[in-house]
Design an enzyme around this catalytic site. Structure first.
Site, PDB file in Angstrom:
ATOM      1  NE  ARG A 165      -4.170  -1.810   0.193  1.00 19.03           N
ATOM      2  CZ  ARG A 165      -4.191  -3.123   0.109  1.00 19.03           C
ATOM      3  NH1 ARG A 165      -3.166  -3.747  -0.577  1.00 19.03           N
ATOM      4  NH2 ARG A 165      -5.326  -3.674   0.029  1.00 19.03           N
ATOM      5  CB  SER A 237      -8.514  -1.564   4.512  1.00 19.28           C
ATOM      6  OG  SER A 237      -8.744  -2.799   3.782  1.00 19.28           O
ATOM      7  CD  GLU A 333      -5.773   0.984   2.263  1.00 23.53           C
ATOM      8  OE1 GLU A 333      -5.899   1.788   1.381  1.00 23.53           O
ATOM      9  OE2 GLU A 333      -6.104  -0.077   2.590  1.00 23.53           O
TER      10      GLU A 333
HETATM   11  N1  EPU Z   1     -10.595 -10.759  10.210  1.00 21.55           N
HETATM   12  C1  EPU Z   1     -11.288 -10.807  11.647  1.00 21.55           C
HETATM   13  N2  EPU Z   1     -12.245  -9.864  11.649  1.00 21.55           N
HETATM   14  C2  EPU Z   1     -12.573  -8.827  10.913  1.00 21.55           C
HETATM   15  C3  EPU Z   1     -12.109  -8.792   9.443  1.00 21.55           C
HETATM   16  C4  EPU Z   1     -10.900  -9.781   9.368  1.00 21.55           C
HETATM   17  O1  EPU Z   1     -10.942 -11.599  12.427  1.00 21.55           O
HETATM   18  O2  EPU Z   1     -13.550  -8.191  11.079  1.00 21.55           O
HETATM   19  C5  EPU Z   1      -9.567 -11.737  10.080  1.00 21.55           C
HETATM   20  C6  EPU Z   1     -10.072 -12.918   9.462  1.00 21.55           C
HETATM   21  O3  EPU Z   1      -9.290 -14.121  10.197  1.00 21.55           O
HETATM   22  C7  EPU Z   1      -9.631 -12.815   8.225  1.00 21.55           C
HETATM   23  C8  EPU Z   1      -8.117 -11.829   8.299  1.00 21.55           C
HETATM   24  O4  EPU Z   1      -8.537 -10.994   9.377  1.00 21.55           O
HETATM   25  O5  EPU Z   1      -9.216 -14.062   7.688  1.00 21.55           O
HETATM   26  C9  EPU Z   1      -7.913 -11.062   6.931  1.00 21.55           C
HETATM   27  O6  EPU Z   1      -9.323 -10.419   6.550  1.00 21.55           O
HETATM   28  P1  EPU Z   1      -9.626 -10.162   5.086  1.00 21.55           P
HETATM   29  O7  EPU Z   1      -9.490 -11.392   4.409  1.00 21.55           O
HETATM   30  O8  EPU Z   1     -10.828  -9.995   4.971  1.00 21.55           O
HETATM   31  O9  EPU Z   1      -8.474  -9.260   4.635  1.00 21.55           O
HETATM   32  P2  EPU Z   1      -7.829  -7.967   5.309  1.00 21.55           P
HETATM   33  O10 EPU Z   1      -6.386  -8.355   5.725  1.00 21.55           O
HETATM   34  O11 EPU Z   1      -8.772  -7.413   6.468  1.00 21.55           O
HETATM   35  C10 EPU Z   1      -6.817  -7.058   3.077  1.00 21.55           C
HETATM   36  C11 EPU Z   1      -6.565  -5.633   2.434  1.00 21.55           C
HETATM   37  C12 EPU Z   1      -8.213  -5.593   1.653  1.00 21.55           C
HETATM   38  C13 EPU Z   1      -8.152  -6.717   0.709  1.00 21.55           C
HETATM   39  C14 EPU Z   1      -8.294  -7.946   1.460  1.00 21.55           C
HETATM   40  C15 EPU Z   1      -8.115  -9.293   0.568  1.00 21.55           C
HETATM   41  C16 EPU Z   1      -5.468  -4.287   3.785  1.00 21.55           C
HETATM   42  C17 EPU Z   1      -5.226  -2.820   4.545  1.00 21.55           C
HETATM   43  N3  EPU Z   1      -6.716  -4.667   3.337  1.00 21.55           N
HETATM   44  O12 EPU Z   1      -7.824  -7.035   3.648  1.00 21.55           O
HETATM   45  O13 EPU Z   1      -8.221  -4.370   0.803  1.00 21.55           O
HETATM   46  O14 EPU Z   1      -9.362  -6.587  -0.229  1.00 21.55           O
HETATM   47  O15 EPU Z   1      -7.210  -7.836   2.016  1.00 21.55           O
HETATM   48  O16 EPU Z   1      -7.020  -9.419   0.152  1.00 21.55           O
HETATM   49  O17 EPU Z   1      -4.408  -4.894   3.287  1.00 21.55           O
HETATM   50  C18 EPU Z   1      -8.220  -2.160   0.576  1.00 21.55           C
HETATM   51  O18 EPU Z   1      -7.067  -1.885   0.629  1.00 21.55           O
HETATM   52  O19 EPU Z   1      -9.067  -0.999   0.920  1.00 21.55           O
HETATM   53  C19 EPU Z   1      -8.853  -3.364   0.939  1.00 21.55           C
HETATM   54  C20 EPU Z   1     -10.206  -3.594   1.038  1.00 21.55           C
END
Ligand code: EPU
Length: 345
Positions: A165, A237, A333
């Site tokens: 990012r 995010s 972010e």
């Molecule tokens: N999780 C929780 N509770 C929540 C959300 C997430 O426990 O409310 C845990 C879960 O275990 C889940 C893990 O966190 O498996 C990861 O969550 P998720 O797969 O939804 O991805 P993220 O790490 O929260 C990142 C990116 C997203 C992108 C997704 C999928 C960042 C800051 N965000 O989110 O990007 O869509 O991975 O690759 O790196 C964005 O940048 O705006 C964005 C949405």
């Protein structure tokens, strides 16, 4: 020609907050940006370059001139090596429209990045990424206009200094360029990236995986977790997933064995900020019209009439609580634009 539009920024930010700027000027081509710069000779610190407004939190009145590029155009050219296809895209093209257009033409490469809000010109700034793919893997170069001189610059992938990012446009070159065109490398054949758990699960049993099927699965996953900004204001995010040292990771893991984290390199781990926020009891937390999304704790939402300050207030609560409970500092972010820079270090 440049044309002035009203200075309300509400339609231009996906949080849907009321905000204003001194002036908002939109441009349809490079020449009109150059002519305007030559005629006005604006001070660099009086300008802000607006993309799709999908990664911004705007606070009240912002005493700047906002420049918006509407430059259109998607042109494909098949390369001599047989499999590569380059696509040259205007900065004002909607990102998801580009993804759909490239899939329609039978080219792969962008399918994991389906449904990301925002415009093509903003994609390199934060090196957009999702479901195991980052823009940098498909990025060739970009064209930009230097605000100080009006000169055109061609910037290669290497010069962009892409990170998680992150890019040179958030650092050294912050506020110095208007990106006008981006060139990406697509492929005729598919190299699927389906390691991300939920994506793999969705495609299980598929005998012939196509880019379109990967895209459909990504769209379904996003729609199940991430709110549509047209229905519920948000900027994806709100925080980055924090990267901690192995030592910090071990301490956290001892205290919270169910911690969700991924190794980054030999000495560092990326912690799922959504997990930290949920564990802190803040998933679905709401103060008036500002809140933490009920299905994805990393996303802050505007339930209707929240102001930028209201959302910032919730962000501050989240950051403070996570710091208190886990000793991990969340960094936003989204770009917070306005007088109150509570997140600046
Ligand atoms: N999780 C929780 N509770 C929540 C959300 C997430 O426990 O409310 C845990 C879960 O275990 C889940 C893990 O966190 O498996 C990861 O969550 P998720 O797969 O939804 O991805 P993220 O790490 O929260 C990142 C990116 C997203 C992108 C997704 C999928 C960042 C800051 N965000 O989110 O990007 O869509 O991975 O690759 O790196 C964005 O940048 O705006 C964005 C949405």
């Amino acid at each position: 020609m440049a044309n002035s539009v009203p200075a309300s920024l509400k339609p231009f930010n996906t949080f849907g907050v009321e905000a204003t700027c001194n002036e908002l000027i939109s441009f349809n081509d490079e020449q009109s940006i150059q002519s305007w710069l030559k005629a006005e000779k604006p001070a660099l610190d009086s300008l802000f370059i607006l993309g799709g407004g999908s990664n911004l939190l705007l606070l009240g009145h912002i005493p700047l001139t906002f420049l918006k590029t509407n430059i259109q155009g998607i042109e494909y050219s098949e390369q001599d090596n047989g499999d590569d296809v380059w696509v040259v895209v205007g900065a004002g093209v909607n990102w998801h429209q580009l993804v759909l257009d490239s899939l329609d033409k039978g080219y792969s490469g962008l399918e994991n990045l389906s449904l990301i809000p925002g415009n093509v010109g903003a994609a390199p700034i934060q090196n957009i990424g999702a479901y195991g793919v980052e823009l940098q893997e498909r990025f060739v170069s970009l064209r930009a206009i230097e605000l100080a001189t009006g000169d055109i610059r061609e910037i290669s992938a290497e010069d962009c200094q892409f990170g998680y990012r992150d890019s040179i446009f958030k650092n050294e070159l912050k506020g110095r360029l208007v990106i006008t065109q981006v060139t990406l490398r697509l492929s005729k054949s598919l190299q699927p990236h389906i390691e991300y758990g939920p994506l793999k699960q969705m495609l299980v049993g598929e005998t012939s995986i196509t880019a379109k099927k990967v895209s459909d699965a990504v769209i379904a996953i996003r729609q199940s977790k991430l709110p549509d900004p047209a229905q519920l204001g948000n900027a994806g995010s709100f925080f980055k997933n924090p990267v901690v040292t192995e030592e910090q990771y071990q301490t956290l893991l001892d205290a919270f064995p169910e911690l969700v984290a991924y190794p980054v390199d030999s000495g560092h781990y990326k912690i799922a900020a959504g997990w930290l926020i949920e564990k802190a009891g803040l998933k679905g937390y709401r103060e008036g019209d500002a809140g933490v999304h009920e299905k994805q704790a990393l996303v802050l939402v505007n339930y209707g009439h929240a102001s930028g300050q209201d959302i910032l207030q919730v962000a501050k609560q989240v950051r403070d609580k996570v710091l208190e409970l886990f000793g991990v500092k969340l960094e936003p972010e989204v770009w917070i634009i306005g007088e109150q820079q509570i997140f600046s270090s």
